[in-house]
Design an enzyme around this catalytic site. Structure first.
Site, PDB file in Angstrom:
ATOM      1  N   SER A 132       0.805  -1.219   0.000  1.00  0.00           N
ATOM      2  CA  SER A 132       0.000   0.000   0.000  1.00  0.00           C
ATOM      3  C   SER A 132       0.842   1.274   0.000  1.00  0.00           C
ATOM      4  O   SER A 132       0.330   2.337  -0.336  1.00  0.00           O
ATOM      5  CB  SER A 132      -0.932   0.002   1.210  1.00  0.00           C
ATOM      6  N   ASP A 144      -2.201   8.450   7.856  1.00  0.00           N
ATOM      7  CA  ASP A 144      -3.204   7.643   8.558  1.00  0.00           C
ATOM      8  C   ASP A 144      -2.493   6.687   9.512  1.00  0.00           C
ATOM      9  O   ASP A 144      -1.316   6.880   9.824  1.00  0.00           O
ATOM     10  CB  ASP A 144      -4.133   6.926   7.555  1.00  0.00           C
ATOM     11  N   HIS A 153       0.296   4.872   7.031  1.00  0.00           N
ATOM     12  CA  HIS A 153       0.999   5.428   5.867  1.00  0.00           C
ATOM     13  C   HIS A 153       1.449   6.861   6.078  1.00  0.00           C
ATOM     14  O   HIS A 153       0.725   7.644   6.697  1.00  0.00           O
ATOM     15  CB  HIS A 153       0.079   5.382   4.644  1.00  0.00           C
TER      16      HIS A 153
END
Ligand SMILES: *[C@@H]1O[C@H](CO)[C@@H](O)[C@H](O)[C@H]1NC(C)=O
Ligand SMILES: *[C@@H]1O[C@H](CO)[C@@H](O)[C@H](O)[C@H]1NC(C)=O
Ligand SMILES: CC(=O)N[C@H]1CO[C@H](CO)[C@@H](O)[C@@H]1O
Length: 382
Positions: free
Chosen positions: A53, A347, A350
């Site tokens: 991600s 977040d 990340h």
């Protein structure tokens, strides 16, 4: 880009060495006018990305997965809004592409059925994906490293039908850049979730790192077997410092979870040795070159001297809920913090775009401690 560049300039006035890097970036003409039109000379003909991600640019939008971010406020600072990137703006691979003079690289899922050009590279990264097949399984569909490498096989077939001259294709592959950034999920979405995965009851951290590296090596050699010669492999980050881990309350206030960081370091030390081994043992021609991107070191440096880099919040997500804004990650339509560029973390898992840019600059033109045995600027000249 120019607006971003200005805000970056003012942010970096405290750090003259970084200022130089940013000014030289501007001098390179890396801005919206030059990069992105697909016609400017780039330092590599193409860039192929395998990852999770941190660099997924939309592949998971097409999967039945809980690990998706194609909703506001993800992409709040991205031209065009939410894309499936797990950041407020660009990923570090987006910035690396710009620094190299490449146009934006499409997500693999968008290249299927001729949906986007594959000639300047493809991004196979998938949120929740890891080196091991099972990693991230509790989040639904995702593409593991093995699957990503398989998907490249499909792109390669298409490239073969476009570049019918074998020699031209071989040279293209040998000169292209391969970026691999995987392993984070094998910890946070596998080994560190003992209620969902058995790995931590079977392997101690050393044995687990060895399993990961042995699988990783096989996949890397598979890519080499297909013709690639220039690789940069990213370290696992200091996962004990991310809001998700801090929210569990396992570290004293103001500190990171040291046992988690120790695991990441175990893996990274071995990854760096692997790079040495692969560079020294291989006698094939053209000789492959592997580079170790020390994102761990850069991350720790930034967390230890945040003000020098323009950050003042290092332990709390800009978007997210609960302790450290890390108990629940950024929710659809949630209002994020106001000063996004002053946060390291976007977040629970990340980093922000501001952070991603620094990582990219250090990979592109950093010293040996950032990029070993040398940086991407040098790799492009080989
Ligand atoms: C790369 O870094 C070196 C040494 O710090 C510096 O002299 C050079 O100008 C930088 N080049 C670019 C393109 O940023
Ligand atoms: C990165 O590599 C280039 C090309 O070899 C070199 O000129 C530059 O000094 C390196 N950057 C740093 C900070 O060492
Ligand atoms: C693709 C690959 O290399 N898979 C291996 C990963 O590691 C386990 C444990 O050593 C092997 O059983 C797999 O074959």
């Amino acid at each position: 880009m120019s607006v971003l560049r200005l805000s970056v300039l003012s942010r970096f006035t405290m750090s003259s060495s970084l200022l130089i890097v940013v000014v030289s970036w501007a001098a390179l003409g890396v801005n919206g006018d030059v990069a992105g039109d697909g016609t400017s000379p780039a330092l590599f003909p193409a860039m192929f990305v395998f990852g999770d991600s941190l660099v997924d640019n939309g592949n998971n939008n097409y999967l039945n997965s809980l690990a998706r971010s194609n909703y506001f406020p993800y992409g709040i600072d991205f031209n065009g809004g939410p894309t499936g990137r797990f950041s407020n703006g660009k990923t570090f691979v987006d910035f690396i592409g710009e620094l190299l003079g490449l146009p934006p690289i499409p997500a693999y899922m968008e290249t299927l059925n001729g949906g986007a050009s594959i000639l300047r590279g493809v991004n196979y990264a998938s949120a929740a994906g890891g080196i091991l097949e099972e990693t991230g399984r509790h989040l639904g569909e995702r593409m593991s490293m093995g699957r990503q490498v398989m998907n490249f096989g499909r792109t390669l077939m298409e490239l073969r039908s476009t570049m019918t001259e074998e020699e031209a294709l071989n040279e293209y592959l040998a000169k292209s850049l391969v970026v691999v950034s995987l392993g984070n999920n094998d910890y946070i979405n596998n080994y560190l979730k003992p209620s969902l995965y058995l790995t931590s009851s079977i392997y101690d951290p050393t044995a687990f790192a060895d399993i990961l590296l042995s699988n990783f090596t096989n996949h890397l050699l598979e890519l080499k077997g297909k013709g690639f010669r220039k690789f940069v492999v990213g370290a696992v980050g200091p996962l004990g410092c991310i809001p998700d881990q801090l929210a569990a309350g396992k570290a004293p206030p103001g500190e990171c979870v040291s046992e988690v960081n120790d695991m990441a370091e175990l893996f990274n030390l071995r990854l760096r040795s692997l790079v040495d081994r692969l560079n020294n043992d291989d006698e094939t021609s053209p000789r492959p070159v592997f580079v170790y991107g020390n994102t761990y070191g850069a991350f720790v440096d930034i967390l230890s001297h945040p003000l020098a880099y323009g950050f003042d919040v290092t332990d709390t997500g800009c978007c997210g809920v609960g302790r450290n804004r890390g108990e629940i990650t950024c929710l659809p339509l949630e209002v994020p913090c106001a000063m996004r560029e002053r946060h390291v973390f976007w977040d629970a898992f990340h980093p922000t775009e501001a952070f991603n840019m620094i990582i990219a600059l250090r990979a592109f033109n950093g010293s040996q401690s950032d990029c070993y045995p040398f940086n991407l600027s040098r790799l492009s000249l080989l």
